[in-house]
Design a protein around this motif. Structure first.
Motif, PDB file in Angstrom:
ATOM      1  N   GLU A  62       0.833  -1.207   0.000  1.00  0.00           N
ATOM      2  CA  GLU A  62       0.000   0.000   0.000  1.00  0.00           C
ATOM      3  C   GLU A  62       0.867   1.256   0.000  1.00  0.00           C
ATOM      4  O   GLU A  62       0.534   2.241  -0.664  1.00  0.00           O
ATOM      5  CB  GLU A  62      -0.983  -0.040   1.150  1.00  0.00           C
ATOM      6  CG  GLU A  62      -2.086  -1.065   0.902  1.00  0.00           C
ATOM      7  CD  GLU A  62      -3.049  -1.257   2.057  1.00  0.00           C
ATOM      8  OE1 GLU A  62      -2.793  -0.722   3.160  1.00  0.00           O
ATOM      9  OE2 GLU A  62      -4.063  -1.944   1.851  1.00  0.00           O
ATOM     10  N   ARG A  65       2.263   1.651  -3.448  1.00  0.00           N
ATOM     11  CA  ARG A  65       1.240   2.168  -4.377  1.00  0.00           C
ATOM     12  C   ARG A  65       1.288   3.687  -4.430  1.00  0.00           C
ATOM     13  O   ARG A  65       1.078   4.283  -5.487  1.00  0.00           O
ATOM     14  CB  ARG A  65      -0.137   1.686  -3.909  1.00  0.00           C
ATOM     15  CG  ARG A  65      -1.240   1.952  -4.866  1.00  0.00           C
ATOM     16  CD  ARG A  65      -2.531   1.385  -4.327  1.00  0.00           C
ATOM     17  NE  ARG A  65      -3.476   1.190  -5.388  1.00  0.00           N
ATOM     18  CZ  ARG A  65      -4.645   0.619  -5.244  1.00  0.00           C
ATOM     19  NH1 ARG A  65      -5.030   0.163  -4.066  1.00  0.00           N
ATOM     20  NH2 ARG A  65      -5.460   0.493  -6.258  1.00  0.00           N
ATOM     21  N   VAL A  85      -4.157  -4.475  -4.964  1.00  0.00           N
ATOM     22  CA  VAL A  85      -3.355  -4.859  -3.796  1.00  0.00           C
ATOM     23  C   VAL A  85      -3.398  -6.373  -3.616  1.00  0.00           C
ATOM     24  O   VAL A  85      -2.361  -7.014  -3.390  1.00  0.00           O
ATOM     25  CB  VAL A  85      -3.817  -4.127  -2.514  1.00  0.00           C
ATOM     26  CG1 VAL A  85      -3.090  -4.667  -1.291  1.00  0.00           C
ATOM     27  CG2 VAL A  85      -3.590  -2.630  -2.642  1.00  0.00           C
TER      28      VAL A  85
END
Length: 110
Positions: A62, A65, A85
């Motif tokens: 995450e 990202r 994810v």
């Protein structure tokens, strides 16, 4: 969809990152954390290392990202899930299995 060259690059990057988690597991175990399989009946060192990675990689992915979206997208493209994810996590799990495959000798009760 990744080109052949992009897929090869992503696989190499992912292999390096997953290997880093495996090394991190052993380093933490060596520092006294109770990660050795002997402390967890019915589990192998492989099981413990896989669990170690799984506990940590959702947050890592995450963050990736946000911080490195191109790398995250490459990892997500390697997985087989609809959610990006979850797909990147799938790619990590499958890479772990290729780096450290389960064998018929993986019996923690031996």
């Amino acid at each position: 969809m990744l080109s052949v060259n992009e897929r090869t690059r992503a696989c190499r990057e992912l292999m390096d990152d997953v290997t880093g988690y495996i090394v991190g597991y052993w380093e933490d175990a060596a520092e006294g954390h109770p990660y050795h399989a002997i402390h967890h009946p019915g589990r192998t060192a492989r099981d413990m290392a896989s669990g170690y990675m799984t506990e940590r990689y959702r947050d890592w992915l995450e963050c990736m990202r946000e911080e490195d979206p191109a790398k995250f997208e490459r990892y997500a493209a390697l997985g087989k899930r609809d959610d990006p994810v979850e797909s990147a996590m799938d790619a990590c799990d499958r890479m772990f299995d290729r780096i450290w495959p389960r064998t018929s000798d993986d019996d923690p009760n031996r």
